[in-house]
Every structure is written in C-alpha cells, then in structure tokens.
Design an enzyme around this catalytic site. Structure first.
Site, mmCIF file in Angstrom:
data_model
loop_
_atom_site.group_PDB
_atom_site.id
_atom_site.type_symbol
_atom_site.label_atom_id
_atom_site.label_comp_id
_atom_site.label_asym_id
_atom_site.label_seq_id
_atom_site.Cartn_x
_atom_site.Cartn_y
_atom_site.Cartn_z
ATOM 1 N N LYS A 10 -10.436 -2.280 7.491
ATOM 2 C CA LYS A 10 -9.204 -1.613 8.193
ATOM 3 C C LYS A 10 -9.907 -1.129 9.571
ATOM 4 O O LYS A 10 -10.415 -0.442 9.883
ATOM 5 C CB LYS A 10 -8.497 -0.862 7.158
ATOM 6 C CG LYS A 10 -7.664 -0.003 8.015
ATOM 7 C CD LYS A 10 -6.939 1.149 6.820
ATOM 8 C CE LYS A 10 -6.605 2.195 7.678
ATOM 9 N NZ LYS A 10 -5.740 3.489 6.552
ATOM 10 N N THR B 131 -5.121 6.014 1.816
ATOM 11 C CA THR B 131 -5.448 7.548 2.373
ATOM 12 C C THR B 131 -6.420 8.039 1.381
ATOM 13 O O THR B 131 -6.035 9.136 0.757
ATOM 14 C CB THR B 131 -4.010 8.333 2.838
ATOM 15 O OG1 THR B 131 -3.270 7.548 3.573
ATOM 16 C CG2 THR B 131 -4.661 9.512 3.436
ATOM 17 N N GLU C 243 0.939 -1.274 0.150
ATOM 18 C CA GLU C 243 0.059 0.014 -0.008
ATOM 19 C C GLU C 243 0.797 1.345 0.128
ATOM 20 O O GLU C 243 1.872 1.527 1.009
ATOM 21 C CB GLU C 243 -0.957 -0.115 1.183
ATOM 22 C CG GLU C 243 -1.837 1.316 1.482
ATOM 23 C CD GLU C 243 -2.454 1.436 2.757
ATOM 24 O OE1 GLU C 243 -3.031 2.491 3.066
ATOM 25 O OE2 GLU C 243 -2.548 0.527 3.532
#
Length: 220
Positions: free
Chosen positions: A136, A76, A45
């Site tokens: 998450k 993000t 990521e």
C-alpha cells in the site's frame, strides 16, 4: 500464505479498487457494506479507527457470511494485538498504514494476507524481505504517480496500491494506473462523510459502479 490469501491477492488487482471506510454506527457500517456489495464490490476494507471498530466488524462479518464471494478485510492495524483480535473476528486480510515487524509475524503465523503501508524505498524493501507481495503506497496524494513510476523499476516483482487522496476522476485514475499500480484504495472520496451522514446509499451505489466501470475501461 494459504489459498484464500492467494485468491484475495489475485482478486484485488482484478477488482481494481478497494473501498475503505469506518463509521461509529454499526447500522451505517452494515448499510455501506451492503450497498458496496450491491454495486459489484467483492473486497472491502473496514478501518480500525474508533472504539466501535471491533464490535462493528464482528457484525459485518456475520453479514458478509451471507454475501457470496465477499472478502472482508480490516485496515489501520497498528500492532500485533489488533491484528490478532481482528483475525479472531474473521478478517480475510489485514492492512496497515506502515510496516510493522510484529504485525508481519502475526500475519505470517496465521497465513493471512497483509498489506503494509510504505512511503520510502527502505520501507518497501523491508516489506519485500518480509514476504509482502502487494504494497500500500501511503499517503498516495503526497507520493503521487511520479513516485510510483520511479519505484516500479526498482521493485518490478512487487504490486502496488495507493491509498489516500485517490480521486474519483478519470485523469487521476489514469495517471495512477499508467504509473504501474494494480489497484487503488478509495476512502473518503468514495464513501464520503456526507453519504454516511445523510444515508445517500443510492448515490454511493452509483459512484461505486462508476468507479468500477472507469477503472475497467482504463485497465482495458
């Protein structure tokens, strides 16, 4: 969800750790990616945390195209515009620090895997209703394994991955996996500022190999 997304959804728990990082420098971003790959990582990521993120990601995508079996995701992601931009740049999956309905819609339309960040049962419920399969838990260091252990019984059909403050220590990793997570996200505790600042790529490789071996042993 397309077959590639299904493959990634199956692979992240298999790998057990998802390294995540950002650096303003394209050269450093590429070097970290190559180092993680050489250590055995096949899902990474990159985080959308600076002006250079999209441009760096495009260069990383080109590099990743020459690294067999590597899934390159972007984290993000705060809004639909960012989601679209990085999908166009070739992101294999999207990750957000929170649940956002607009990002959920973009991911659904493009049939791409999206992991929303959740902190409460209500947020997890919203993500579940939107069709998310892997959640998450963020921030992991605030929630802790105790939260995971309690919530798992409410959402037995979902998978969870904590991010934020996960340590490269056996006791910390054991506690998380014992609580029911399928993988852990590891950012600054693995790809440290010092490693990037001083080009300590051999140390990064060793620590990544250590993390993979430790998690494989814990998962048995």
């Amino acid at each position: 969800m397309n077959s590639r997304s299904a493959q990634i959804l199956a692979f992240i728990p298999q790998q057990g750790v998802l390294p995540l990082y950002f650096n303003e420098s394209e050269a450093i971003s590429l070097q970290v990616l190559e180092t993680l790959y050489s250590a055995g990582i096949r899902a990474v990521e990159y985080t959308n945390r600076g002006q250079a993120a999209l441009q760096n990601f495009k260069a990383m995508r080109q590099l990743a195209n020459g690294l067999p079996d590597l899934y390159l995701g972007i984290g993000t992601i705060r809004n639909a515009e960012a989601a679209k931009a990085f999908i166009d740049a070739g992101a294999d999956f999207l990750i957000s620090p929170f649940f956002d309905a607009d990002v959920a819609d973009v991911a659904y339309l493009h049939k791409i895997l999206w992991l929303p960040g959740c902190m409460t049962p209500t947020e997890i419920h919203e993500a579940d209703k939107a069709g998310c399969k892997l959640i998450k838990l963020f921030p992991g260091n605030v929630l802790g394994p105790g939260f995971m252990g309690a919530i798992k019984e409410v959402f037995p059909h979902l998978q969870f991955m904590p991010t934020g403050g996960v340590e490269l220590e056996e006791a910390n990793l054991k506690a998380w996996f014992a609580s029911g997570v399928v993988a852990v996200g590891m950012g600054s505790k693995l790809v440290t500022k010092q490693i990037m600042q001083h080009g300590q790529y051999e140390l990064l490789k060793q620590n990544t190999e250590k993390a993979l071996a430790m998690i494989a042993q814990i998962k048995g």
